[in-house]
Scaffold this motif. Sequence first.
Motif, PDB file in Angstrom:
ATOM      1  N   ASN A   1      50.466  36.130  28.788  1.00 51.84           N
ATOM      2  CA  ASN A   1      50.700  35.265  27.625  1.00 51.84           C
ATOM      3  C   ASN A   1      50.487  33.786  27.942  1.00 51.84           C
ATOM      4  OD1 ASN A   1      51.426  36.948  25.381  1.00 51.84           O
ATOM      5  ND2 ASN A   1      53.284  37.510  26.491  1.00 51.84           N
ATOM      6  N   LYS A   2      50.503  33.469  29.217  1.00 51.66           N
ATOM      7  CA  LYS A   2      50.351  32.069  29.610  1.00 51.66           C
ATOM      8  C   LYS A   2      48.889  31.657  29.530  1.00 51.66           C
ATOM      9  CE  LYS A   2      54.344  32.168  32.711  1.00 51.66           C
ATOM     10  NZ  LYS A   2      54.825  31.989  34.100  1.00 51.66           N
ATOM     11  N   LYS A   3      48.621  30.646  28.746  1.00 49.65           N
ATOM     12  CA  LYS A   3      47.248  30.187  28.599  1.00 49.65           C
ATOM     13  C   LYS A   3      46.789  29.451  29.850  1.00 49.65           C
ATOM     14  CE  LYS A   3      47.389  29.784  23.554  1.00 49.65           C
ATOM     15  NZ  LYS A   3      47.172  28.900  22.401  1.00 49.65           N
ATOM     16  N   PRO A   4      45.583  29.713  30.325  1.00 47.65           N
ATOM     17  CA  PRO A   4      45.091  29.026  31.527  1.00 47.65           C
ATOM     18  C   PRO A   4      44.834  27.548  31.260  1.00 47.65           C
ATOM     19  CG  PRO A   4      43.341  30.328  30.540  1.00 47.65           C
ATOM     20  CD  PRO A   4      44.601  30.647  29.775  1.00 47.65           C
ATOM     21  N   GLY A   5      44.948  26.766  32.290  1.00 48.20           N
ATOM     22  CA  GLY A   5      44.671  25.332  32.175  1.00 48.20           C
ATOM     23  C   GLY A   5      43.188  25.066  32.103  1.00 48.20           C
ATOM     24  N   PRO A   6      42.833  23.793  31.907  1.00 50.23           N
ATOM     25  CA  PRO A   6      41.412  23.445  31.765  1.00 50.23           C
ATOM     26  C   PRO A   6      40.580  23.769  32.992  1.00 50.23           C
ATOM     27  CG  PRO A   6      42.776  21.480  31.946  1.00 50.23           C
ATOM     28  CD  PRO A   6      43.705  22.614  31.765  1.00 50.23           C
ATOM     29  N   ASN A   7      41.203  23.798  34.167  1.00 53.58           N
ATOM     30  CA  ASN A   7      40.459  24.067  35.398  1.00 53.58           C
ATOM     31  C   ASN A   7      40.695  25.478  35.933  1.00 53.58           C
ATOM     32  OD1 ASN A   7      39.456  21.391  35.462  1.00 53.58           O
ATOM     33  ND2 ASN A   7      41.374  20.688  36.380  1.00 53.58           N
ATOM     34  N   ASP A   8      41.495  26.278  35.194  1.00 54.30           N
ATOM     35  CA  ASP A   8      41.798  27.637  35.638  1.00 54.30           C
ATOM     36  C   ASP A   8      40.721  28.622  35.177  1.00 54.30           C
ATOM     37  OD1 ASP A   8      44.128  26.721  36.773  1.00 54.30           O
ATOM     38  OD2 ASP A   8      45.351  27.195  34.999  1.00 54.30           O
ATOM     39  N   LYS A   9      40.684  29.757  35.876  1.00 55.85           N
ATOM     40  CA  LYS A   9      39.746  30.814  35.513  1.00 55.85           C
ATOM     41  C   LYS A   9      40.207  31.481  34.210  1.00 55.85           C
ATOM     42  CE  LYS A   9      37.899  35.192  37.215  1.00 55.85           C
ATOM     43  NZ  LYS A   9      37.968  36.233  38.281  1.00 55.85           N
ATOM     44  N   PRO A  10      39.287  31.784  33.293  1.00 60.52           N
ATOM     45  CA  PRO A  10      39.687  32.458  32.047  1.00 60.52           C
ATOM     46  C   PRO A  10      40.389  33.788  32.323  1.00 60.52           C
ATOM     47  CG  PRO A  10      37.415  31.693  31.924  1.00 60.52           C
ATOM     48  CD  PRO A  10      37.846  31.511  33.350  1.00 60.52           C
ATOM     49  N   LEU A  11      41.256  34.179  31.423  1.00 60.15           N
ATOM     50  CA  LEU A  11      41.990  35.427  31.572  1.00 60.15           C
ATOM     51  C   LEU A  11      41.051  36.605  31.298  1.00 60.15           C
ATOM     52  CD1 LEU A  11      45.274  34.440  29.718  1.00 60.15           C
ATOM     53  CD2 LEU A  11      44.888  34.509  32.187  1.00 60.15           C
ATOM     54  N   THR A  12      40.858  37.444  32.296  1.00 48.19           N
ATOM     55  CA  THR A  12      39.937  38.574  32.181  1.00 48.19           C
ATOM     56  C   THR A  12      40.543  39.819  32.831  1.00 48.19           C
ATOM     57  OG1 THR A  12      38.823  38.044  34.275  1.00 48.19           O
ATOM     58  CG2 THR A  12      37.940  37.037  32.268  1.00 48.19           C
ATOM     59  N   ILE A  13      39.881  40.945  32.596  1.00 49.24           N
ATOM     60  CA  ILE A  13      40.228  42.175  33.307  1.00 49.24           C
ATOM     61  C   ILE A  13      38.972  42.716  33.970  1.00 49.24           C
ATOM     62  CG2 ILE A  13      42.097  42.737  31.702  1.00 49.24           C
ATOM     63  CD1 ILE A  13      40.257  44.846  30.460  1.00 49.24           C
ATOM     64  N   ASP A  14      39.152  43.661  34.855  1.00 46.28           N
ATOM     65  CA  ASP A  14      38.028  44.208  35.614  1.00 46.28           C
ATOM     66  C   ASP A  14      37.055  44.959  34.687  1.00 46.28           C
ATOM     67  OD1 ASP A  14      36.641  46.391  37.376  1.00 46.28           O
ATOM     68  OD2 ASP A  14      37.446  44.901  38.783  1.00 46.28           O
ATOM     69  N   LYS A  15      35.774  44.775  34.952  1.00 47.19           N
ATOM     70  CA  LYS A  15      34.743  45.394  34.107  1.00 47.19           C
ATOM     71  C   LYS A  15      34.738  46.916  34.179  1.00 47.19           C
ATOM     72  CE  LYS A  15      31.174  44.952  37.683  1.00 47.19           C
ATOM     73  NZ  LYS A  15      29.841  44.368  37.999  1.00 47.19           N
ATOM     74  N   GLU A  16      35.409  47.500  35.162  1.00 43.41           N
ATOM     75  CA  GLU A  16      35.480  48.956  35.266  1.00 43.41           C
ATOM     76  C   GLU A  16      36.164  49.579  34.043  1.00 43.41           C
ATOM     77  OE1 GLU A  16      33.983  50.659  37.607  1.00 43.41           O
ATOM     78  OE2 GLU A  16      33.277  48.783  38.519  1.00 43.41           O
ATOM     79  N   HIS A  17      36.977  48.788  33.364  1.00 45.58           N
ATOM     80  CA  HIS A  17      37.698  49.302  32.189  1.00 45.58           C
ATOM     81  C   HIS A  17      36.763  49.616  31.025  1.00 45.58           C
ATOM     82  CE1 HIS A  17      41.798  48.828  33.637  1.00 45.58           C
ATOM     83  NE2 HIS A  17      41.482  47.647  34.120  1.00 45.58           N
ATOM     84  N   TRP A  18      35.560  49.018  31.020  1.00 46.45           N
ATOM     85  CA  TRP A  18      34.670  49.253  29.875  1.00 46.45           C
ATOM     86  C   TRP A  18      34.251  50.722  29.792  1.00 46.45           C
ATOM     87  CZ3 TRP A  18      36.878  45.285  29.024  1.00 46.45           C
ATOM     88  CH2 TRP A  18      36.597  44.009  29.491  1.00 46.45           C
ATOM     89  N   ALA A  19      34.219  51.403  30.933  1.00 47.04           N
ATOM     90  CA  ALA A  19      33.819  52.805  30.947  1.00 47.04           C
ATOM     91  C   ALA A  19      34.866  53.719  30.312  1.00 47.04           C
ATOM     92  CB  ALA A  19      33.545  53.267  32.379  1.00 47.04           C
ATOM     93  N   GLU A  20      36.064  53.178  30.057  1.00 45.13           N
ATOM     94  CA  GLU A  20      37.116  53.979  29.426  1.00 45.13           C
ATOM     95  C   GLU A  20      36.797  54.270  27.955  1.00 45.13           C
ATOM     96  OE1 GLU A  20      40.955  52.224  30.030  1.00 45.13           O
ATOM     97  OE2 GLU A  20      40.565  51.846  32.157  1.00 45.13           O
ATOM     98  N   VAL A  21      35.866  53.508  27.384  1.00 45.51           N
ATOM     99  CA  VAL A  21      35.404  53.767  26.012  1.00 45.51           C
ATOM    100  C   VAL A  21      34.207  54.700  26.096  1.00 45.51           C
ATOM    101  CG1 VAL A  21      34.464  52.755  23.912  1.00 45.51           C
ATOM    102  CG2 VAL A  21      36.205  51.528  25.211  1.00 45.51           C
ATOM    103  N   ASP A  22      34.338  55.895  25.554  1.00 47.41           N
ATOM    104  CA  ASP A  22      33.257  56.880  25.611  1.00 47.41           C
ATOM    105  C   ASP A  22      32.062  56.452  24.767  1.00 47.41           C
ATOM    106  OD1 ASP A  22      34.764  58.559  27.244  1.00 47.41           O
ATOM    107  OD2 ASP A  22      35.693  59.553  25.525  1.00 47.41           O
TER     108      ASP A  22
END
Length: 482
Positions: free
Chosen positions: A417-438
């Motif tokens: 829930n904490k928004k990243p600062g201007p110099n922080d990395k955007p909030l993401t998740i691992d791309k392996e999760h995309w395969a969970e959608v058939d």
Amino acid sequence: MSLHVEILIAKHFKKSVFKNKAVFIITLFIGLLLLYAAFSGWENYTNQNETSEKYQHESREDWLKNPDKNPHRMAHYGNFAFRKSTPLSVFEFGMEPFFGNAIFLEAHKQNTANFSEAGFSNSMLRFGEVSIAMVLQILLPLLIFFLGFNAIATERENGTLKLLLSQGISWKQLLLGKTLGIAAVILLLFIPTIIILVVLWLVLQNFSISADETIKMGLFILFHFIYLMFFCFIAVLISAASKTSKNALISLIGIWLLFTIILPRTTQAIGAYLYEAPSKIQFQSDIEKDILKQGDSHNPNDPHYKAIKDSLLLVYKVDSVQKLPFNYSGFIMTEGEKISANIYNKHLETLLKVYEQQNSFSKAVSFFNPYIAMKNLSMGLSNTDYDSYIDFQKQAETYRYDMAQKMNALQIKYISNKKPGPNDKPLTIDKEHWAEVDEFQYQPKGIVAVLKSEMISIISIILWISFLFVLIRIAAKNLKAI
């Protein structure tokens, strides 16, 4: 019961028919047209399915190749759903040239199918494409009428009818014999067509066929044979009831025009007039209005979603959404997706009821027109009817909703829930999760669903045949030689 006399009459009629060079030329022309229709259908089928498979595969690869990303961005990145043609669509194009075969799927929005063949074609398409079903349903009945208009009327004009009847041949034998004679000529076209049809059908499925598709194919052949026999009976009955062959020909051409041209066009126009459907713009506008009434999930000050936020803060005893044990934005997006999907489905069901009323009017007319009954049943068995198009849209919408909610669930679980600062990395998740959608896989309607939706057409064809047998019995008792 012996059919010796009827078979002799049929053989004599068949021989006499081919003494006319015009009949031979017309039969040859229709035969060539059937070959062209088979080739055209095969080419359309292979091109469309190869294109659909190619872009469905590319869409899947693009989805999986996305880098680490916020799940909500992936939900908006979207996916594609492609509709593949069924093997029987090679022979019955139905409404398929006017269907869209691809839908772009994204969060919070329901798109319509695009990329129909008609959208890339010229105005000639509105005259209809040449398919095997079109030849069987429209041109062969015309050929039957051309063959049968003088079957008995000419005998009456020449004075040979009285001679035939005086030799002990009954009206029933004469009517059945002439009908079998016309049928024998038509089978010279029908049987090779069916052989080509079955071979193509097997090749397109690599000789691996399901019971469902086999039943569809069997019914497709059976009902087209019954349909053609119906016109053979009609031709002989009209010829028998007419004083001259000229009158018989005029009557039969009038019946053909009424069945295949006038009634189908008139029925569609009347159905659309009686049950008027809203325009696409009006439909989408009504959905957006209802969604806005319910609440805007992207507006933090929206009363509906503010109430949800206040209740969550109260339940979890925190003073800000940043302190919630799950991602608040993902939770709100889940709620928003649920609301928008429910509203869309309600409006869609209302719209479909209007279209169902329009189609039910057309199906009711099939009791007065066997061509409409045969056309509807043929399209249903080939999965090229309107119901198949709607089924594709519903399957795509179910897939879209599940995809969006899967991304929302990943956001709720993994994004802070904490928004990243201007110099922080955007909030993401691992791309392996995309395969969970058939990957999306379109499933055509099964035979049970087809028979259920086309029951009126089946009953109509059976009633027409039953009516003809009754009519033959009545005609055999009441027809006169003069």
